[in-house]
Write a protein that holds these residues in place. Structure first.
Motif, mmCIF file in Angstrom:
data_model
loop_
_atom_site.group_PDB
_atom_site.id
_atom_site.type_symbol
_atom_site.label_atom_id
_atom_site.label_comp_id
_atom_site.label_asym_id
_atom_site.label_seq_id
_atom_site.Cartn_x
_atom_site.Cartn_y
_atom_site.Cartn_z
ATOM 1 N N ARG A 22 33.107 39.664 44.885
ATOM 2 C CA ARG A 22 31.989 40.819 43.886
ATOM 3 C C ARG A 22 30.914 39.956 44.344
ATOM 4 O O ARG A 22 29.023 40.079 43.742
ATOM 5 C CB ARG A 22 32.545 40.967 42.706
ATOM 6 C CG ARG A 22 33.564 41.518 41.594
ATOM 7 C CD ARG A 22 33.467 41.842 40.436
ATOM 8 N NE ARG A 22 34.590 42.568 40.630
ATOM 9 C CZ ARG A 22 34.934 42.984 39.165
ATOM 10 N NH1 ARG A 22 33.838 42.479 38.038
ATOM 11 N NH2 ARG A 22 35.774 43.945 38.959
ATOM 12 N N GLY A 23 30.553 39.108 44.270
ATOM 13 C CA GLY A 23 28.945 38.083 45.167
ATOM 14 C C GLY A 23 28.464 39.002 46.083
ATOM 15 O O GLY A 23 27.839 38.394 46.150
ATOM 16 N N VAL A 341 32.643 48.962 40.685
ATOM 17 C CA VAL A 341 32.650 47.383 41.712
ATOM 18 C C VAL A 341 34.172 48.076 42.254
ATOM 19 O O VAL A 341 35.011 48.306 43.175
ATOM 20 C CB VAL A 341 32.615 46.561 41.972
ATOM 21 C CG1 VAL A 341 31.036 46.120 42.151
ATOM 22 C CG2 VAL A 341 32.951 45.185 40.798
ATOM 23 N N GLY A 342 34.898 48.373 41.255
ATOM 24 C CA GLY A 342 36.515 48.134 40.873
ATOM 25 C C GLY A 342 37.121 49.283 42.046
ATOM 26 O O GLY A 342 37.412 49.379 42.634
ATOM 27 N N LEU A 366 48.683 41.649 51.352
ATOM 28 C CA LEU A 366 48.731 41.326 49.562
ATOM 29 C C LEU A 366 46.969 42.201 49.283
ATOM 30 O O LEU A 366 47.421 42.255 47.548
ATOM 31 C CB LEU A 366 47.192 40.043 50.348
ATOM 32 C CG LEU A 366 46.203 39.100 48.948
ATOM 33 C CD1 LEU A 366 47.764 38.495 47.833
ATOM 34 C CD2 LEU A 366 45.784 38.344 49.018
ATOM 35 N N ALA A 367 46.492 43.172 49.812
ATOM 36 C CA ALA A 367 46.224 44.353 49.327
ATOM 37 C C ALA A 367 46.345 45.495 48.954
ATOM 38 O O ALA A 367 46.378 45.908 47.531
ATOM 39 C CB ALA A 367 44.711 44.378 50.584
ATOM 40 N N LEU A 382 41.922 44.021 43.530
ATOM 41 C CA LEU A 382 41.498 43.936 44.906
ATOM 42 C C LEU A 382 39.967 43.818 44.155
ATOM 43 O O LEU A 382 39.246 43.069 46.099
ATOM 44 C CB LEU A 382 41.896 45.476 44.976
ATOM 45 C CG LEU A 382 41.198 45.325 46.545
ATOM 46 C CD1 LEU A 382 42.243 44.204 47.383
ATOM 47 C CD2 LEU A 382 42.166 46.734 47.273
ATOM 48 N N SER A 383 39.437 44.176 43.616
ATOM 49 C CA SER A 383 37.650 43.552 43.616
ATOM 50 C C SER A 383 37.574 42.256 43.627
ATOM 51 O O SER A 383 36.108 42.254 44.188
ATOM 52 C CB SER A 383 36.820 44.009 42.598
ATOM 53 O OG SER A 383 37.321 43.642 40.692
ATOM 54 N N TYR A 384 37.933 41.232 42.812
ATOM 55 C CA TYR A 384 37.548 39.613 43.308
ATOM 56 C C TYR A 384 38.629 39.376 44.313
ATOM 57 O O TYR A 384 37.724 38.092 44.977
ATOM 58 C CB TYR A 384 38.669 39.430 42.099
ATOM 59 C CG TYR A 384 38.044 39.311 40.743
ATOM 60 C CD1 TYR A 384 36.924 39.412 40.124
ATOM 61 C CD2 TYR A 384 38.733 40.859 39.696
ATOM 62 C CE1 TYR A 384 36.741 38.862 38.689
ATOM 63 C CE2 TYR A 384 38.161 40.624 38.624
ATOM 64 C CZ TYR A 384 36.956 39.769 38.277
ATOM 65 O OH TYR A 384 36.616 40.113 36.679
ATOM 66 N N LEU A 385 39.018 40.023 45.084
ATOM 67 C CA LEU A 385 39.851 39.286 46.143
ATOM 68 C C LEU A 385 39.735 40.049 47.884
ATOM 69 O O LEU A 385 40.010 39.670 48.600
ATOM 70 C CB LEU A 385 41.751 39.658 45.830
ATOM 71 C CG LEU A 385 42.259 38.703 45.042
ATOM 72 C CD1 LEU A 385 43.194 38.986 44.915
ATOM 73 C CD2 LEU A 385 41.375 37.040 44.619
ATOM 74 N N LEU A 386 38.976 41.081 48.247
ATOM 75 C CA LEU A 386 39.146 42.009 48.997
ATOM 76 C C LEU A 386 37.685 41.492 50.041
ATOM 77 O O LEU A 386 36.680 41.637 49.952
ATOM 78 C CB LEU A 386 38.973 43.253 49.017
ATOM 79 C CG LEU A 386 38.634 44.442 49.681
ATOM 80 C CD1 LEU A 386 40.050 44.128 50.920
ATOM 81 C CD2 LEU A 386 38.414 45.623 49.357
ATOM 82 N N PHE A 387 37.936 40.518 49.907
ATOM 83 C CA PHE A 387 36.757 40.059 51.102
ATOM 84 C C PHE A 387 36.738 40.011 52.590
ATOM 85 O O PHE A 387 36.972 39.344 53.411
ATOM 86 C CB PHE A 387 36.724 38.091 51.175
ATOM 87 C CG PHE A 387 37.201 37.059 49.716
ATOM 88 C CD1 PHE A 387 35.994 37.116 49.455
ATOM 89 C CD2 PHE A 387 38.260 36.851 49.018
ATOM 90 C CE1 PHE A 387 35.953 36.178 48.369
ATOM 91 C CE2 PHE A 387 37.638 36.233 47.848
ATOM 92 C CZ PHE A 387 36.209 36.329 47.607
#
Length: 416
Positions: A22-23, A341-342, A366-367, A382-387
């Motif tokens: 989310r950053g 954002v989610g 993973l996604a 997913l919103s924390y991990l989807l780089f």
């Protein structure tokens, strides 16, 4: 737009939140500030205090280490990182690493990184190797300029919040001429340490528990500061800020009644529950603290009307002795996502025609696991991990859009 008048000696702070992928939203807001807000401010403008946690700590260090650069260059560098983001830039997902996750999750083996001549453990635990994140922090932040910028009070204080593993206490590492640990002396839940802030402090602040290893600083281990204080407003206030710009990574909170109850089959899904657990862990006291600021402001205003202009000075004699810092009137502006954002994370991934090809097999798997059983209008985990650039690029543009909409309020915050 005409340039407003600005009062010198204002102590202006920037507060940056945590939230993994989310950053990217935060980067979009900062890019707009660098390109469009800084040029409307006095030429020597810089935030006096910058406070960050988790990914916000990375951005806080970046802002301090690039204070000598022109706005366009600062914007280009931070956008390059997020617009070209891929999962492998942050998470090491080789087959052997993934196969080792169950063993590490069960405590049968662990990740240990040595450091120094005695090979003391520099990082321990976690499910995923920290090396890719280390490269981002080490290569994308011009650390060699940080000391000089802080020495010139640009900014005057850099604050990085972590959580100490043994005690669970918030630890605020701070550097710069405005850094001062005295306001924390009476706080049983937090401690402030003044000294040189470097890569390791920022990596520790961004080390999401269970996912990334805990990082050693001195004799103690630290993890993500967002566990206890995801939007680190408190350090800015304790160091005397009276104008605060906050970049939050959650959309405006709504009432519980706004959303219908979840069916039982959703509640039992691990991905759904993990997403809600992360939200609960990262759910900070921002709304409460903002309400408290409004309350104190009203209390000061009414007290001054009733008891005279010296009301606050008189009260602060007792407050200073017990709290370590004065009360003061504080103005705030909060820039936060205009969309959930989610929801955006789920939409971005589901729109991919061939996620295995664009993201890689393991990252795609993973996604998909992060979306398994999750309602179509949610993807918190997913919103924390989807780089991935499909998501981070969307958040960057959303950040720029929201900052543009709030530009008048931001300029008014700094004006007399």
């Amino acid at each position: 737009m005409t340039r407003p008048d600005f009062t010198p000696r204002r102590r202006v702070a920037l507060v940056l939140s945590g939230g993994g992928a989310r950053g990217a939203y935060e980067a979009g807001v900062l890019a707009h500030l660098f390109e469009h807000v800084y040029p409307k401010l006095p030429p020597d403008f810089e935030f006096e205090i910058v406070s960050g946690t988790s990914v916000g700590a990375i951005h806080a260090a970046y802002l301090a280490a690039t204070a000598h650069l022109r706005g366009a260059e600062r914007s280009a560098r931070i956008l390059e990182t997020w617009n070209d983001m891929e999962v492998r830039d942050v998470l090491r997902l080789r087959t052997r690493d993934v196969l080792g996750v169950p063993l590490r999750a069960l405590g049968l083996t662990r990740l240990v990184r040595g450091d120094g001549p005695k090979q003391l453990a520099a990082a321990v635990g976690g499910l995923v190797d920290l090396s890719p994140l280390e490269r981002i922090v080490g290569e994308r932040i011009p650390w060699r300029h940080l000391e000089a910028n802080l020495g010139a009070a640009r900014p005057g204080a850099l604050c990085v919040s972590c959580t100490q593993v043994r005690t669970g206490r918030v630890t605020v590492f701070m550097d710069g001429p405005l850094a001062d640990g005295h306001p924390w002396e009476h706080d049983p839940n937090a401690v402030a340490i003044r000294g040189e802030v470097g890569e390791r402090h920022v990596r520790a602040s961004a080390a999401i528990p269970f996912l990334f290893p805990a990082v050693r600083i001195g004799e103690r281990f630290y993890v993500d500061g967002g566990l206890r204080m995801n939007t680190p407003l408190s350090p800015a206030l304790r160091l005397g800020a009276d104008r605060v710009l906050v970049i939050a990574l959650k959309h405006s909170p709504g009432l519980a009644s706004d959303h219908p109850p979840y069916p039982e089959e959703v509640i039992t899904q691990p991905a759904f529950l993990l997403g809600k657990v992360l939200n609960a862990l990262m759910l900070d006291q921002l709304e409460y603290e903002l309400q408290r600021i409004d309350l104190v402001n009203a209390w000061i205003e009414q007290g001054s009307k009733a008891y005279g202009d010296d009301f606050l000075d008189t009260i602060n004699v007792a407050v200073r002795a017990k709290r370590g810092a004065d009360y003061r009137a504080v103005r705030t502006v909060v820039v936060r996502p205009g969309h959930d954002v989610g929801v955006l994370a789920g939409e971005c991934f589901r729109a991919k025609e061939d996620p295995m090809r664009s993201m890689g097999t393991l990252a795609s798997l993973l996604a998909k696991l992060a979306l398994r059983g999750v309602p179509g209008d949610e993807a918190d985990l997913l919103s924390y991990l989807l780089f991935d650039r499909c998501y981070t690029g969307t958040l960057v543009e959303l950040g720029r859009e929201d900052a543009r909409a709030a530009e008048d309020d931001i300029l008014a915050l700094f004006a007399d």
